[in-house]
Scaffold this active site. Structure first.
Site, PDB file in Angstrom:
ATOM      1  N   ARG A 158     -18.046   1.317  -6.166  1.00 49.40           N
ATOM      2  CA  ARG A 158     -19.323   1.789  -5.610  1.00 49.40           C
ATOM      3  C   ARG A 158     -19.631   3.216  -6.029  1.00 49.40           C
ATOM      4  NH1 ARG A 158     -18.938  -2.551  -5.601  1.00 49.40           N
ATOM      5  NH2 ARG A 158     -19.159  -4.133  -3.983  1.00 49.40           N
ATOM      6  N   SER A 235     -24.919  -3.160   3.325  1.00 47.92           N
ATOM      7  CA  SER A 235     -23.674  -2.600   3.878  1.00 47.92           C
ATOM      8  C   SER A 235     -23.828  -1.093   4.037  1.00 47.92           C
ATOM      9  CB  SER A 235     -22.497  -2.911   2.956  1.00 47.92           C
ATOM     10  OG  SER A 235     -22.306  -4.304   2.842  1.00 47.92           O
ATOM     11  N   GLU A 337     -22.217   4.052   2.388  1.00 45.71           N
ATOM     12  CA  GLU A 337     -22.511   3.591   1.035  1.00 45.71           C
ATOM     13  C   GLU A 337     -23.855   4.106   0.521  1.00 45.71           C
ATOM     14  OE1 GLU A 337     -23.037  -0.694  -1.257  1.00 45.71           O
ATOM     15  OE2 GLU A 337     -21.401  -0.422   0.161  1.00 45.71           O
TER      16      GLU A 337
END
Length: 345
Positions: A158, A235, A337
């Site tokens: 990520r 998320s 995130e």
């Protein structure tokens, strides 16, 4: 055309901007950035940003470029160049329709193509880093436009060199895909079960796409104007990647509730499920926060603007409560995130 930025984000949150400029091509994006008054925020699909209630005090450049074209082709592969503003799921649909494998498990993800290398978008066993060959950027420091090879993009879980850095503006992305009517080997257990196959099997591209979209929709992670659970950034927290000592401490603290789902990685690191940590720390699906925010009723990793009129401060307060309780209970720190713009957690 100044106004609230909520209308440009999937969370439907965010205060006003001093200036908003729409750019419909790579050339227009470059020109807009060159002449814009600082500070500058590049915004495309708005699916991975949380913008503060005070908005943004500078120029917001809306990336609205579209298009994809084949730039290289061999007997077994094709390389496509995709403009940064191309909606991601439209691209995935096109690759599946053309019999190009490599992106099918990334179906249903909201946002733009240009955002995918920034956080190395991944889901159901695939990551864009596996197919990206280069990223075309405008370098705001050098005042130049050039391609960055995938090997120099610093792709990680990520993350990439582009995340949290204002230097580069993504203009287009090149993907090398396999000519095949079948998906890549299925790597993700949940997807394999839903498809009725074993890990490592391949399935028709259209089947993989359809089942991934169904799974995501079941978690409120496919945009739907009628579903308040989809007013989110997907998320909110990344799955923590722990060293062995921290993981062993987690196992000790979680003995009463069982071992968390975990995936071993390189150098002894272990990735664990953030959703599990949140749930076992006492936050179930649908858990409400103040001001009309809530954990999604479908997935504990998504924080939602359930009322449609909630403030960013309310969302961040809920996120902080979750983060702090998970740390107190398990000794693990969750990290957001999405990119936080003019706000902090």
């Amino acid at each position: 055309m100044p106004g609230p930025l909520a209308g440009y984000t999937t969370l439907r949150m965010g205060g006003p901007a001093a200036r908003i400029v729409a750019a419909g091509s790579a050339d227009e994006i470059v020109r807009a950035v060159q002449v814009a008054e600082e500070p500058i925020l590049i915004l495309a699909g708005g699916s991975n940003v949380v913008i503060g209630d005070s908005g943004f005090p500078g120029t917001v450049v809306l990336v609205r470029s579209r298009g994809l074209r084949v730039v290289e082709e061999t007997a077994g592969s094709v390389t496509v160049r995709v403009d940064a503003g191309e909606p991601w799921d439209d691209l995935v649909a096109a690759t599946v329709a053309n019999g190009w494998a490599g992106l099918e498990c990334l179906s249903g993800i909201p946002g733009s193509t240009g955002a995918t290398p920034i956080q190395n978008v991944g889901a159901y066993g695939q990551e864009v880093a596996e197919t990206i060959t280069s990223v075309e950027v405008y370098d705001r420091v050098e005042g130049a436009r050039y391609d960055i090879p995938a090997a120099d993009c610093g792709f990680a879980y990520r993350g990439s060199i582009f995340k949290y850095v204002d230097r580069w503006v993504v203009l287009s992305v090149d993907f090398r895909l396999t000519k095949s009517p079948l998906s890549g080997p299925v790597r993700y257990a949940e997807l394999a079960r839903a498809l009725g196959v074993e890990i490592g099997d391949q399935v028709p591209l259209a089947d993989a796409r359809a089942v991934v979209r169904r799974l995501r929709a079941g978690k409120g992670m496919v945009l739907d104007a009628t579903d308040p659970d989809t007013r989110s950034v997907g998320s909110f927290f990344t799955n923590p990647v722990l060293d062995r000592a921290t993981y062993d401490l987690l196992l000790e603290r979680s003995a009463e509730v069982g071992d968390p789902p975990a995936w071993p990685g390189a150098d002894g690191l272990v990735k664990v499920s953030a959703a599990w940590l949140i749930d076992k720390a006492g936050f179930s699906k649908g858990h409400p926060g103040a001001g009309g925010v809530a954990i999604s009723s479908k997935h504990t990793l998504a924080l939602t603007n359930r009322s449609g009129t909630a403030h960013t401060a309310d969302l961040l307060a809920l996120a902080e409560t979750i983060r702090d309780q998970v740390h107190t209970r398990f000794g693990v720190t969750l990290h957001p995130e999405p990119v936080l713009i003019n706000c902090t957690l």
